[in-house]
Enzyme design. Structure first.
Site, mmCIF file in Angstrom:
data_model
loop_
_atom_site.group_PDB
_atom_site.id
_atom_site.type_symbol
_atom_site.label_atom_id
_atom_site.label_comp_id
_atom_site.label_asym_id
_atom_site.label_seq_id
_atom_site.Cartn_x
_atom_site.Cartn_y
_atom_site.Cartn_z
ATOM 1 N N LYS A 44 0.831 -1.202 0.000
ATOM 2 C CA LYS A 44 0.000 0.000 0.000
ATOM 3 C C LYS A 44 0.869 1.256 0.000
ATOM 4 O O LYS A 44 1.942 1.276 0.606
ATOM 5 C CB LYS A 44 -0.896 -0.013 1.236
ATOM 6 C CG LYS A 44 -1.753 1.225 1.443
ATOM 7 C CD LYS A 44 -2.555 1.090 2.721
ATOM 8 C CE LYS A 44 -3.314 2.376 3.017
ATOM 9 N NZ LYS A 44 -2.407 3.493 3.353
ATOM 10 N N LYS A 49 7.423 0.793 1.809
ATOM 11 C CA LYS A 49 8.185 0.002 0.832
ATOM 12 C C LYS A 49 9.515 0.662 0.524
ATOM 13 O O LYS A 49 10.552 0.002 0.462
ATOM 14 C CB LYS A 49 7.399 -0.148 -0.472
ATOM 15 C CG LYS A 49 6.076 -0.871 -0.364
ATOM 16 C CD LYS A 49 5.448 -1.101 -1.720
ATOM 17 C CE LYS A 49 5.303 0.175 -2.537
ATOM 18 N NZ LYS A 49 4.498 1.213 -1.871
ATOM 19 N N LYS A 75 5.186 8.399 -7.605
ATOM 20 C CA LYS A 75 5.689 9.408 -6.657
ATOM 21 C C LYS A 75 7.207 9.559 -6.755
ATOM 22 O O LYS A 75 7.764 10.540 -6.256
ATOM 23 C CB LYS A 75 5.318 9.036 -5.220
ATOM 24 C CG LYS A 75 3.830 9.001 -4.934
ATOM 25 C CD LYS A 75 3.539 8.913 -3.446
ATOM 26 C CE LYS A 75 4.120 7.684 -2.774
ATOM 27 N NZ LYS A 75 3.501 6.421 -3.218
ATOM 28 N N ASP A 163 -1.704 -0.468 -4.482
ATOM 29 C CA ASP A 163 -3.095 -0.021 -4.475
ATOM 30 C C ASP A 163 -3.714 -0.063 -5.861
ATOM 31 O O ASP A 163 -4.923 -0.245 -6.014
ATOM 32 C CB ASP A 163 -3.204 1.427 -3.957
ATOM 33 C CG ASP A 163 -2.560 1.619 -2.593
ATOM 34 O OD1 ASP A 163 -1.321 1.512 -2.535
ATOM 35 O OD2 ASP A 163 -3.274 1.901 -1.625
#
Length: 334
Positions: A44, A49, A75, A163
């Site tokens: 998620k 991570k 990101k 996700d």
């Protein structure tokens, strides 16, 4: 003299049966045939991570392994901890800029190194201007042009957002690009929901003939409540490491300090994770149903014992509710 006439009908039937047979779901347990282990890490967004991978890759390099870390999250935060908070140019933005200038992308434009770890970011499109999954596919196409299949690494670690369930982010599983998947989750419902979804994706593609399995779970920000461990046991995957919820780790991560090193008090933890990642075979998970997932938590916390009450047509129309005229034909008495 008797002629041996082949049984064409029987052979044809056998071929049809072979084509119609369900694909095997047996998981290969032999060591990888390729020198390079390609491992996809899913979890998620915000679960840790990038923190886990930056420190894991640094520790593996300290252990003498050649490691390539590839951030596959729009990101582009996978390598920020590794590079002291500095954002490295992404493959997608560099490719766009070079194309407009009529130039070719070179390795030195997108790949950078620290303490033996080689790292790069695929990146993603600007907000509202493209598909993140398509960006992932484009990024890997460019890596192939740069010679990805000829590179000499012991491990390639891919950081994927779990996700998103579109094809681009499912690329390593759908196309057998990785030998195994590792999940990162915590003791909360949303991160375990994502982990369960990834297990479902792995099983779906195995039914389609894929070979990727789940090697295990890394519990991040472990507060000791045990839901993530219960999830791992329920789906049938091992726990590779449990990284505690600790203020020292939080502060060091926020300040872009590497703890995956023998010089850190957390060195042994990440060394153990590195060893576990190296030898863990791809497993065959058994995804949970939504009710099964909720069952890992107390009903007081999740509302798992809530009973659904059906809505009526009158409920939906509110103040406009009125008896409906019947379409039934009514005959007057003669």
């Amino acid at each position: 003299m008797t002629l041996d006439v082949p049984n064409l009908k029987g052979d044809y039937d056998e071929r049809l049966r072979a084509e119609a047979a369900e694909p095997t779901l047996e998981v290969p347990t032999a060591p990888p045939t390729k020198k390079t282990q390609i491992i996809a890490i899913y979890g998620k967004g915000g679960i840790g991570k990038s923190f886990t991978l930056a420190n894991l890759s640094h520790m593996m390099a300290e252990q003498g392994k050649r490691v390539l870390l590839i951030g596959c999250d729009p990101k582009s935060d996978t390598t920020s901890l590794l590079f002291g908070g500095k954002a490295c140019p992404t493959i997608i933005e560099t490719s766009t800029r070079k194309k407009l200038a009529g130039e070719e992308v070179k390795i030195g434009d997108v790949c950078f190194k620290r303490d033996g770890v080689f790292a790069m970011e695929l990146g993603g499109p600007e907000v509202g201007r493209g598909c993140g999954g398509r960006g992932i596919i484009h990024g890997f196409e460019l890596l192939e042009k740069l010679g990805f299949h000829d590179w000499d690494f012991d491990y390639v670690l891919l950081d994927f957002l779990g996700d998103v369930v579109c094809g681009g982010f499912g690329l390593p599983i759908a196309r057998d690009m990785a030998q195994k998947v590792i999940l990162v989750a915590s003791n909360d419902l949303q991160s375990l929901y994502v982990a369960n979804n990834v297990c479902s994706a792995v099983q779906y593609f195995r039914k389609m003939g894929g070979n990727v399995g789940v090697a295990g779970l890394v519990i991040n920000k472990d507060d000791g409540t045990g839901e993530a461990a219960a999830f791992a046991e329920a789906v049938g995957i091992p726990i590779l490491a449990a990284i505690p919820q600790d203020d020292d780790l939080r502060k060091k991560s926020a300040n872009y300090q590497i703890v995956g090193t023998a010089k850190s008090q957390w060195g042994d933890l990440f060394a153990g994770l590195g060893d576990a990642v190296a030898v863990a075979p791809p497993g065959h998970p058994h995804p949970l149903t939504q009710d099964g997932l909720l069952g890992l938590f107390s009903a007081e916390e999740t509302g798992a014992d809530f009973v659904l009450t059906p809505a009526s047509d009158e409920d939906m129309r509110g103040k406009n509710a009125a008896p409906k005229k019947s379409l039934e034909v009514v005959y007057d008495d003669v």
